[in-house]
Design a protein around this motif. Sequence first.
Motif, PDB file in Angstrom:
ATOM      1  N   VAL A  78       0.855  -1.192   0.000  1.00  0.00           N
ATOM      2  CA  VAL A  78       0.000   0.000   0.000  1.00  0.00           C
ATOM      3  C   VAL A  78       0.887   1.237   0.000  1.00  0.00           C
ATOM      4  O   VAL A  78       2.068   1.179   0.383  1.00  0.00           O
ATOM      5  CB  VAL A  78      -0.936   0.017   1.241  1.00  0.00           C
ATOM      6  CG1 VAL A  78      -1.825  -1.220   1.257  1.00  0.00           C
ATOM      7  CG2 VAL A  78      -0.131   0.114   2.535  1.00  0.00           C
ATOM      8  N   PRO A  79       0.368   2.392  -0.443  1.00  0.00           N
ATOM      9  CA  PRO A  79       1.166   3.631  -0.370  1.00  0.00           C
ATOM     10  C   PRO A  79       1.585   3.934   1.065  1.00  0.00           C
ATOM     11  O   PRO A  79       0.893   3.553   2.025  1.00  0.00           O
ATOM     12  CB  PRO A  79       0.195   4.693  -0.905  1.00  0.00           C
ATOM     13  CG  PRO A  79      -0.785   3.937  -1.743  1.00  0.00           C
ATOM     14  CD  PRO A  79      -0.955   2.617  -1.063  1.00  0.00           C
ATOM     15  N   GLN A 110       1.435   6.499   2.845  1.00  0.00           N
ATOM     16  CA  GLN A 110       0.518   7.301   3.640  1.00  0.00           C
ATOM     17  C   GLN A 110      -0.895   6.724   3.646  1.00  0.00           C
ATOM     18  O   GLN A 110      -1.845   7.390   4.083  1.00  0.00           O
ATOM     19  CB  GLN A 110       0.476   8.744   3.098  1.00  0.00           C
ATOM     20  CG  GLN A 110       1.840   9.413   2.999  1.00  0.00           C
ATOM     21  CD  GLN A 110       2.575   9.403   4.326  1.00  0.00           C
ATOM     22  OE1 GLN A 110       1.998   9.729   5.372  1.00  0.00           O
ATOM     23  NE2 GLN A 110       3.859   9.007   4.301  1.00  0.00           N
ATOM     24  N   HIS A 111      -1.065   5.524   3.201  1.00  0.00           N
ATOM     25  CA  HIS A 111      -2.388   4.889   3.121  1.00  0.00           C
ATOM     26  C   HIS A 111      -2.909   4.611   4.525  1.00  0.00           C
ATOM     27  O   HIS A 111      -2.130   4.413   5.470  1.00  0.00           O
ATOM     28  CB  HIS A 111      -2.287   3.585   2.323  1.00  0.00           C
ATOM     29  CG  HIS A 111      -3.597   3.040   1.861  1.00  0.00           C
ATOM     30  ND1 HIS A 111      -4.382   2.214   2.655  1.00  0.00           N
ATOM     31  CD2 HIS A 111      -4.273   3.186   0.693  1.00  0.00           C
ATOM     32  CE1 HIS A 111      -5.472   1.873   1.971  1.00  0.00           C
ATOM     33  NE2 HIS A 111      -5.427   2.452   0.783  1.00  0.00           N
ATOM     34  N   ALA A 165      -1.477   1.582   6.096  1.00  0.00           N
ATOM     35  CA  ALA A 165      -0.018   1.471   6.098  1.00  0.00           C
ATOM     36  C   ALA A 165       0.550   1.145   7.477  1.00  0.00           C
ATOM     37  O   ALA A 165       1.648   0.582   7.578  1.00  0.00           O
ATOM     38  CB  ALA A 165       0.613   2.756   5.575  1.00  0.00           C
ATOM     39  N   PHE A 197     -10.684  -1.195  -1.738  1.00  0.00           N
ATOM     40  CA  PHE A 197      -9.801  -0.292  -2.465  1.00  0.00           C
ATOM     41  C   PHE A 197      -9.519  -0.824  -3.874  1.00  0.00           C
ATOM     42  O   PHE A 197      -9.547  -2.027  -4.120  1.00  0.00           O
ATOM     43  CB  PHE A 197      -8.478  -0.125  -1.710  1.00  0.00           C
ATOM     44  CG  PHE A 197      -8.643   0.322  -0.288  1.00  0.00           C
ATOM     45  CD1 PHE A 197      -8.863   1.658   0.011  1.00  0.00           C
ATOM     46  CD2 PHE A 197      -8.608  -0.603   0.746  1.00  0.00           C
ATOM     47  CE1 PHE A 197      -9.036   2.076   1.327  1.00  0.00           C
ATOM     48  CE2 PHE A 197      -8.772  -0.201   2.066  1.00  0.00           C
ATOM     49  CZ  PHE A 197      -8.992   1.144   2.355  1.00  0.00           C
ATOM     50  N   GLY A 212       0.029   6.077  -5.757  1.00  0.00           N
ATOM     51  CA  GLY A 212      -1.327   6.215  -5.263  1.00  0.00           C
ATOM     52  C   GLY A 212      -2.418   5.669  -6.161  1.00  0.00           C
ATOM     53  O   GLY A 212      -3.593   6.017  -5.993  1.00  0.00           O
ATOM     54  N   VAL A 231      -3.905  -0.441  -4.387  1.00  0.00           N
ATOM     55  CA  VAL A 231      -3.177  -1.368  -3.517  1.00  0.00           C
ATOM     56  C   VAL A 231      -2.988  -2.664  -4.293  1.00  0.00           C
ATOM     57  O   VAL A 231      -3.548  -2.843  -5.366  1.00  0.00           O
ATOM     58  CB  VAL A 231      -3.935  -1.610  -2.201  1.00  0.00           C
ATOM     59  CG1 VAL A 231      -4.146  -0.295  -1.457  1.00  0.00           C
ATOM     60  CG2 VAL A 231      -5.282  -2.291  -2.470  1.00  0.00           C
TER      61      VAL A 231
END
Length: 306
Positions: free
Chosen positions: A181-182, A184-185, A188, A201, A246, A249
């Motif tokens: 995942v990013p 900042q997700h 995360a 997602f 972004g 996922v």
Amino acid sequence: MKPALPALPVSRDIDPVSLRLFLSALEEGSLARAAARENIVPSAVSKRMSEMEDVFGVPLLERGVKGVQPTPAGNALATHARRLLQDMDRMHREMAGFATGVRGHIRLAVSVAALSGELPAQIQSFRRAYPQIDISLEEDTTQAAFRSVLEGHADVAAGSDFGHDGLQVFPCGHCELAAVVPGQHLLADRETLDYAQLLPFEQIELNRDNGISSVFEQAAKEAGVMRRISARVSSHETICMLVARGMGVAVVPQYLKARLPHLDIRFVPLTGPWSSTPICIAVRDPEALPPAARALLAHLKVLPGA
């Protein structure tokens, strides 16, 4: 002037040249194109086809203005012809190996997942134990690797234990999986994730059939949720790059974490029944394998009693 082929004896014996010409005609859809491919005159191909039909006593090709196509008997013959020519090719390769001192050659088709575990080290161990045996390794998707074995282009395949009709398979470890995942997700910071937590997602996956995607398609069906795919790309590394930007996922092999420390992404181990995918070794028939390939299976300890 191109040399004429010897006439096909009217007997129960069909020679490999005629079988190869027959398959070329089917693949090209034309006797003329088959002749060009095999570098002989079209009349020689036509004569060979007619002689084979005389031998078997049934039409093998339907001839028309647009070319040729197989009759039901022709389709049946094509299956036998491919198998016979593959076996003869294997015979010649093995004998050539003995003549040159190599003593064997293994065509190995593997998936990315299979390469993520212990298999590379096991292959290197085999090379050290059997330096006289050559291994040609080609990476592809699990389904493509299995097809290579079914079609006779590979002796052994290694991939996710999923979708292997027509093959015999033997367990050979697991591929550990992680959600990516990013950085900042909102997921995360999780220590672990269940696959169901990713379903709300958009997801990114490979654009080719592969065992991991098939596993998670099944997982989504069992959860009663439709997966939303935002992108399909050519490699797991590209998946991770798009996650960092972004776009969604994903689920990838855990080993990629060590390869991509520069990306702003987080690898979160999966839990539950979808935390790993079984890896298997697949062959058409262990008893029919060349000795070199059987030696590899024995080295991997996948054959019963090995």
